[in-house]
Design an enzyme around this catalytic site. Structure first.
Site, PDB file in Angstrom:
ATOM      1  N   HIS A 156       4.585   5.364  -5.283  1.00 17.90           N
ATOM      2  CA  HIS A 156       3.656   4.234  -5.302  1.00 17.90           C
ATOM      3  C   HIS A 156       4.277   2.951  -4.758  1.00 17.90           C
ATOM      4  CE1 HIS A 156       0.269   6.018  -7.653  1.00 17.90           C
ATOM      5  NE2 HIS A 156       1.222   6.902  -7.915  1.00 17.90           N
ATOM      6  N   ASP A 364       5.418  -4.894  -1.403  1.00 22.65           N
ATOM      7  CA  ASP A 364       4.526  -4.172  -2.310  1.00 22.65           C
ATOM      8  C   ASP A 364       4.145  -2.839  -1.677  1.00 22.65           C
ATOM      9  OD1 ASP A 364       2.855  -3.803  -4.550  1.00 22.65           O
ATOM     10  OD2 ASP A 364       2.152  -5.867  -4.465  1.00 22.65           O
TER      11      ASP A 364
END
Ligand code: ADQ
Length: 463
Positions: A156, A364
């Site tokens: 992720h 991110d």
């Protein structure tokens, strides 16, 4: 069809309210429900002498199996290796990562214990899908237990470039363990490229254009599978939330001022100090926005036991206080800084009210807040997304105002641009982004990943 087994550090138990679960948890649950499934992971609880066999809860067609951790394993595996070594390093923060061998040992120990507890629960045709950086060595540990099932992994967070990754002592061992998976999913093509570079330049392996790799004596496949949201559902929730009392209160409190919104976990990867500084610059360089714009930053504290997170909290309190002290009027504070969380519905409503969504992480994996902000907009009067180029989402949401979060001046300009943008331009940019989000939803993401994982199974069986 074969049963699905999801393994994640945290398990979203059935007792958690349906409305509280995020899009990812809902999408995974749906998949587990379809053919029956098992969700395995840490219970989130600590105990002195945790049982090596999991606690089992069954709800409908889904079995939840969880393990507690003892304090030492929690320190070394969770707070230590996962969140003080891998998290900063994979987010390119070499100055923040603190390697110690005992942390790595704890990480491997917990992964081995998870594998030993999971193996007896598996059926021969189960398809196993492991999530995130806490569990990179799980497949290798399962193989040691004799498990031969197809095992996929989804990361992720970003996968760092070789130069950054090789700063990690024991990186070879970590990537070798990663290569025990049959399918490795990354968020973006950039992450995939970084992995391919490591395979070729460090591991002296091979990687083909279709993502098939051979490294450490293991053959597998890697691909980019950008995660997304349940776009239409989120849009519906936001439209419905518009009439809720919280939105009325927020609207009234703004008395016609424009709202800029930031919603993040309180984490140093999210670029919050840079964001507050950029907002201060907006006030400085464009005095016409003073008393007319409010930045609302929602940032519930996470990982408070890790020193860097406590330091960040103090830094942000100082910065918000500074901007407010300098520009506030007796009837207006420029920054509303809230260390608390809200329900998804309330956040969706807030997003819809905000003229600008400020999503400016320094790094991110994807950033789902960016996607949620877009999905939440009113099609007749959409807001503007200001998005960091270092969020995975920037690869897809090209019609956002893309910024480099290290460039404070440019971020202030982007906010000014967003506040003064014409309705036509806002609509055009929003429609382009919405089209992308309608094409790639969290359900598509799940299906693409599982298809790739199962396809290989079929190929193997045919061979
Ligand atoms: P996170 O770092 O948690 O996730 P993000 O993708 O932005 O980051 O958020 C995930 C979910 O949490 C979103 O649904 C969001 O609405 C919710 N959330 C975030 N801040 C919140 C807040 N202040 N209050 C309430 N809810 C909040 C990791 C990676 C990301 C990746 C996701 C999914 O770091 O890069 O996008 O996993 O893969």
């Amino acid at each position: 069809m074969a049963r699905l087994v999801v393994v994640a550090n945290r398990v979203a138990l059935p007792r958690e309210r349906a409305g509280a679960a995020g899009g990812l948890a809902v999408a995974l649950r749906e998949a587990l429900r379809r053919n029956g499934g098992l969700w395995f992971g840490w219970s989130g609880e600590l105990s002195d002498q945790p049982s090596p066999t999991p606690q089992i809860v069954t709800a409908g067609k889904i079995t939840y199996a969880t393990l507690d951790l003892n304090a030492e394993d929690h320190r070394a595996y969770y707070l230590g290796y996962a969140n003080s070594v891998l998290w900063p390093l994979f987010h390119y923060r070499l100055g923040l990562f603190e390697f110690k061998r005992d942390l790595f040992a704890g990480y491997l120990r917990v992964n081995a214990a998870f594998a030993a507890a999971l193996a007896p629960l598996l059926r021969p045709d189960d398809v196993i899908w492991v999530h995130d950086y806490h569990l990179i060595p799980l497949a290798a540990e399962l193989r040691k237990q004799g498990v031969q099932n197809r095992i996929g992994f989804f990361l992720h967070i970003p996968f760092p470039t070789t130069e950054v990754l090789t700063a990690l002592p024991g990186h070879e061992q970590l990537v070798e363990a990663l290569c025990a998976y049959d399918l490795i999913g990354f968020q973006t093509a950039t992450d995939l490229r970084a992995f391919a570079d490591y395979v070729v330049s460090e591991a002296r392996g091979d990687m083909a254009a279709d993502g098939t790799f051979m490294a450490f004596g293991r053959r597998g496949r890697a691909g980019a599978f950008p995660i997304s949201i349940d776009t239409d559902e989120f849009a519906r929730v936001a439209a419905r939330a518009a009439g809720a009392p919280e939105m009325r209160r927020l609207g009234e409190s703004l008395v016609g001022r424009a709202l800029i919104i930031g919603v993040d976990r309180l984490d140093y990867s999210k670029g919050l100090p840079h964001r507050f500084e950029a907002f201060g610059q907006l006030m400085e360089r464009w005095p016409e926005h003073r008393s007319r714009v409010t930045l609302m930053q929602v940032a519930p504290p996470t990982r408070g036991q890790v020193a860097q997170y406590r330091a960040l909290r103090r830094e942000l309190e100082g910065l918000a206080g500074h901007v407010n002290g300098k520009y506030a009027e007796f009837d207006w504070a420029p920054i509303r800084y809230l260390n608390r969380s809200f329900t998804r519905t309330t956040l969706a409503g807030f997003f819809r009210l905000a003229r600008i969504g400020l999503v400016t992480p320094l790094r991110d994996g994807m950033n789902l807040v960016a996607k949620e902000y877009v999905a939440a907009q009113d099609p007749d009067d959409p807001g503007v997304l200001v998005l960091s180029r270092f969020a995975g989402a920037a690869r897809e949401l090209e019609a956002a105002l893309i910024v480099n979060p290290f460039d404070i001046e440019r971020m202030a300009e982007a906010m000014h641009h967003g506040l003064t943008m014409s309705l036509d331009e806002r609509k055009a940019r929003w429609s382009q982004m919405m089209e992308v989000l309608r094409r790639n939803t969290v359900v598509k993401w799940r299906e693409n990943f599982l298809r790739a994982l199962r396809e290989d199974t079929a190929e193997k069986a045919a061979a």
